[in-house]
Design an enzyme around this catalytic site. Structure first.
Site, PDB file in Angstrom:
ATOM      1  N   ASN A 127      10.758   7.365   3.523  1.00 24.60           N
ATOM      2  CA  ASN A 127       9.358   7.505   3.913  1.00 24.60           C
ATOM      3  C   ASN A 127       8.725   8.638   3.114  1.00 24.60           C
ATOM      4  OD1 ASN A 127       6.911   7.812   5.136  1.00 24.60           O
ATOM      5  ND2 ASN A 127       7.706   7.843   7.231  1.00 24.60           N
ATOM      6  N   CYS A 130       4.071   9.041   5.145  1.00 25.89           N
ATOM      7  CA  CYS A 130       3.499   9.303   6.471  1.00 25.89           C
ATOM      8  C   CYS A 130       2.213  10.112   6.319  1.00 25.89           C
ATOM      9  CB  CYS A 130       4.500  10.051   7.347  1.00 25.89           C
ATOM     10  SG  CYS A 130       3.771  10.535   8.925  1.00 25.89           S
ATOM     11  N   ILE A 191       3.041  -2.001   2.737  1.00 22.69           N
ATOM     12  CA  ILE A 191       2.521  -0.638   2.657  1.00 22.69           C
ATOM     13  C   ILE A 191       2.798   0.121   3.956  1.00 22.69           C
ATOM     14  CG2 ILE A 191       0.596  -1.046   1.084  1.00 22.69           C
ATOM     15  CD1 ILE A 191      -1.243  -1.478   3.462  1.00 22.69           C
ATOM     16  N   THR A 193       0.784   3.007   6.524  1.00 19.00           N
ATOM     17  CA  THR A 193      -0.556   2.923   7.118  1.00 19.00           C
ATOM     18  C   THR A 193      -1.640   3.534   6.231  1.00 19.00           C
ATOM     19  OG1 THR A 193      -0.097   5.002   8.247  1.00 19.00           O
ATOM     20  CG2 THR A 193       0.324   2.982   9.478  1.00 19.00           C
TER      21      THR A 193
HETATM   22  C1  SIN Z   1       4.541   7.022   9.295  1.00 15.77           C
HETATM   23  O1  SIN Z   1       3.354   6.712   9.215  1.00 15.77           O
HETATM   24  O2  SIN Z   1       5.251   7.011   8.288  1.00 15.77           O
HETATM   25  C2  SIN Z   1       5.154   7.412  10.576  1.00 15.77           C
HETATM   26  C3  SIN Z   1       4.180   7.667  11.650  1.00 15.77           C
HETATM   27  C4  SIN Z   1       4.367   9.005  12.276  1.00 15.77           C
HETATM   28  O3  SIN Z   1       5.462   9.325  12.737  1.00 15.77           O
HETATM   29  O4  SIN Z   1       3.392   9.780  12.305  1.00 15.77           O
END
Ligand code: SIN
Length: 314
Positions: A127, A130, A191, A193
């Site tokens: 990731n 985020c 994708i 967000t």
């Molecule tokens: C993410 O958007 O990668 C994770 C969401 C979050 O934990 O804020």
């Protein structure tokens, strides 16, 4: 016999439908709700080195055809995952992918090295996208040099599938996919967000505590499909398409645009068995169309390339 499987770096998934990180816990909480063995794969909530409480509430808000979240990467930390979750996941038939989030390159490496020895962890989704944390997250994912560096460092540390989860909050996502591919990533997830915001007009407060959050759900599906198509035109590695899928028809759209597989995210909160239903729907569609291998759909849209704006970016 219909072939539903697909393979990334030698790891075979029983079908092309996975559940997305953050929408299925750590995979062990749902056996009463859904037969997880019928999924192609389960991607865990992002794991960091130490447990994280995440952002203060409110951290979820419903919007038109979508959802804003600002969870802030809340998770139990890698050691608790190893101690309490891995033993339960070991009996799963579907493939488990550990999603890793971190505030530094060193932390990504440490979490990956802690998980790599466990057979049940078939691969890693990284990731770098985020939108809800000050350190890590988008500060990595919007910088091609950092995406390349993180991929390079992690590639040196594992032979398991390395999947980089990209943000759409950039001008040309294909450049980031290329950066990951050039440093040895086996696939990209496209994708995460989109940055969004909503305000309660009566209280005049934003509807989530961190003001902005990540928008997901059907509202983002056409954007996600365009990003998948852009990345498909740019790289050779497989793409896992994510963004607003609620039905098998949605999933087939992603496959036709160039995704080799899909992840179901927000819709798991509406129907935890959505992934299983989507996989069954794709299979039936292929049978009706006399398609022997779901992979025949990948990138198989009728493209009017001469009219495509995306081509000029590549
Ligand atoms: C993410 O958007 O990668 C994770 C969401 C979050 O934990 O804020």
């Amino acid at each position: 016999m219909m072939n539903e499987t697909f393979t990334i770096a030698g790891v075979t998934f029983r079908n092309r439908v996975l559940v997305a990180s953050g929408t299925f816990g750590y995979g062990d909480e749902v056996p009463e709700l859904v037969d997880a063995d019928k999924l192609g794969g389960i991607v865990t909530k992002s794991l960091s080195m130490k447990p994280r409480d995440g952002n203060p509430a409110p951290r979820i808000a419903e919007t038109a055809s979508g959802m804003l979240n600002s969870i802030g990467l809340a998770n139990i930390g890698v050691q608790k995952f190893i101690d309490e979750k891995i033993p339960k996941l070991s009996s799963f038939a579907s493939t488990v992918i550990a999603n890793i989030a971190a505030s530094s390159v060193e932390e990504y490496c440490a979490v990956l090295e802690a998980l790599d020895p466990f057979k049940v962890v078939a691969g890693f989704e990284i990731n770098v996208s985020c939108p809800n944390v000050k350190e890590g997250g988008l500060s990595f994912g919007t910088d091609k040099v950092k995406v390349a560096l993180i991929t390079r460092e992690l590639r040196r540390r594992t032979k398991k599938p390395l999947i980089i989860k990209l943000t759409p909050n950039v001008t040309h996502i294909s450049e980031f996919a290329l950066a990951a591919e050039s440093e040895g990533a086996d696939a990209v997830s496209v994708i995460n967000t989109l940055i969004g915001m909503a305000i309660d007009i009566r209280t005049r407060k934003t509807r989530i505590s961190t003001i902005t959050g990540g928008l997901s759900g059907p509202a983002i599906k056409p954007i996600a499909i365009a990003k998948v198509y852009e990345v498909y035109r740019a790289v050779q590695i497989p793409i896992i398409g994510i963004g607003g899928i609620t039905s098998w028809e949605d999933a087939v759209e992603f496959l036709l645009a160039g995704a080799s597989a899909v992840q179901i995210g927000t819709y798991n909160f509406v129907d935890p068995s959505a992934g299983v239903k989507v996989a069954e729907g794709i299979k039936l569609f292929c049978e009706k169309q006399s398609i022997g291998n779901v992979g025949e759909l990948v990138g198989a849209m009728e493209a009017q390339r001469s009219l495509s704006v995306i081509e000029s970016w590549l």
